[in-house]
Design a protein around this motif. Structure first.
Motif, PDB file in Angstrom:
ATOM      1  N   SER A  39       0.849  -1.235  -0.036  1.00  0.00           N
ATOM      2  CA  SER A  39       0.002   0.043   0.048  1.00  0.00           C
ATOM      3  C   SER A  39       0.863   1.432   0.114  1.00  0.00           C
ATOM      4  O   SER A  39       2.252   1.202   0.363  1.00  0.00           O
ATOM      5  N   MET A  40       0.500   2.410  -0.358  1.00  0.00           N
ATOM      6  CA  MET A  40       1.035   3.549  -0.220  1.00  0.00           C
ATOM      7  C   MET A  40       1.668   3.785   1.147  1.00  0.00           C
ATOM      8  O   MET A  40       2.758   4.146   1.395  1.00  0.00           O
ATOM      9  N   PHE A  41       0.930   3.521   2.176  1.00  0.00           N
ATOM     10  CA  PHE A  41       1.623   3.751   3.544  1.00  0.00           C
ATOM     11  C   PHE A  41       3.027   2.546   3.799  1.00  0.00           C
ATOM     12  O   PHE A  41       3.988   3.078   4.100  1.00  0.00           O
ATOM     13  N   GLY A  42       2.218   1.531   3.316  1.00  0.00           N
ATOM     14  CA  GLY A  42       3.527   0.390   3.715  1.00  0.00           C
ATOM     15  C   GLY A  42       4.738   0.508   2.623  1.00  0.00           C
ATOM     16  O   GLY A  42       5.834   0.073   3.115  1.00  0.00           O
ATOM     17  N   SER A  43       4.627   1.021   1.567  1.00  0.00           N
ATOM     18  CA  SER A  43       5.732   0.814   0.637  1.00  0.00           C
ATOM     19  C   SER A  43       6.405   2.348   0.511  1.00  0.00           C
ATOM     20  O   SER A  43       7.487   2.356   0.185  1.00  0.00           O
ATOM     21  N   VAL A  44       5.550   3.427   0.823  1.00  0.00           N
ATOM     22  CA  VAL A  44       6.510   4.708   0.674  1.00  0.00           C
ATOM     23  C   VAL A  44       6.342   5.450   1.994  1.00  0.00           C
ATOM     24  O   VAL A  44       7.247   5.985   2.535  1.00  0.00           O
ATOM     25  N   GLU A  45       5.339   5.666   2.457  1.00  0.00           N
ATOM     26  CA  GLU A  45       5.263   6.460   3.675  1.00  0.00           C
ATOM     27  C   GLU A  45       6.132   5.624   4.821  1.00  0.00           C
ATOM     28  O   GLU A  45       6.756   6.391   5.659  1.00  0.00           O
ATOM     29  N   LEU A  46       5.874   4.517   5.247  1.00  0.00           N
ATOM     30  CA  LEU A  46       6.597   3.815   6.182  1.00  0.00           C
ATOM     31  C   LEU A  46       8.034   3.947   5.964  1.00  0.00           C
ATOM     32  O   LEU A  46       8.786   4.060   7.168  1.00  0.00           O
ATOM     33  N   ASP A  47       8.380   3.964   4.970  1.00  0.00           N
ATOM     34  CA  ASP A  47      10.059   3.619   4.680  1.00  0.00           C
ATOM     35  C   ASP A  47      10.535   5.254   4.691  1.00  0.00           C
ATOM     36  O   ASP A  47      11.701   5.416   4.811  1.00  0.00           O
TER      37      ASP A  47
END
Length: 114
Positions: A22-30
């Motif tokens: 997801s956007m959170f899991g693949s971009v924001e979290l990193d």
């Protein structure tokens, strides 16, 4: 650029509440910096009448917690946050869980006002 305390709201009524793609899991979290973020507050909310598929100790949320721990974040995880349950009840006060909540809150109010 997030800093301070951040909150992640996840739907515990679906499989893979946390999705690494997801956007959170693949971009924001990193992109989160553990030196700028004090706490990551995970809130798991399920539909009032279920199903209750994922929780802080079950399902994909464990993967999120593992990522946070590995990267050095401090985190909390809560389920059935009262404020979020109340927000759900505002949409449909006739849900059985909302009736029980309303009765409980009224009893607490009666106890504190006497």
């Amino acid at each position: 650029m997030a800093c301070g305390n951040i909150t992640v709201l996840l739907n515990g009524s679906i499989v893979n509440a946390f999705n690494r793609k997801s956007m959170f899991g693949s971009v924001e979290l990193d992109s989160l910096n553990p030196q700028r973020v004090n706490y990551v507050n995970i809130k798991v909310v399920t539909n009032l009448e279920g199903p209750h598929i994922e929780s802080c100790s079950q399902g994909s949320i464990i993967e999120l917690i593992q990522i946070l721990w590995t990267r050095g974040f401090r985190w909390t995880c809560t389920e059935s946050d009262l404020t979020l349950v109340i927000l759900q009840c505002i949409q449909d006060l006739n849900q059985p869980g909302c009736q029980m909540l309303a009765n409980s809150l009224l009893q607490q109010k009666d106890l504190t006002s006497t």
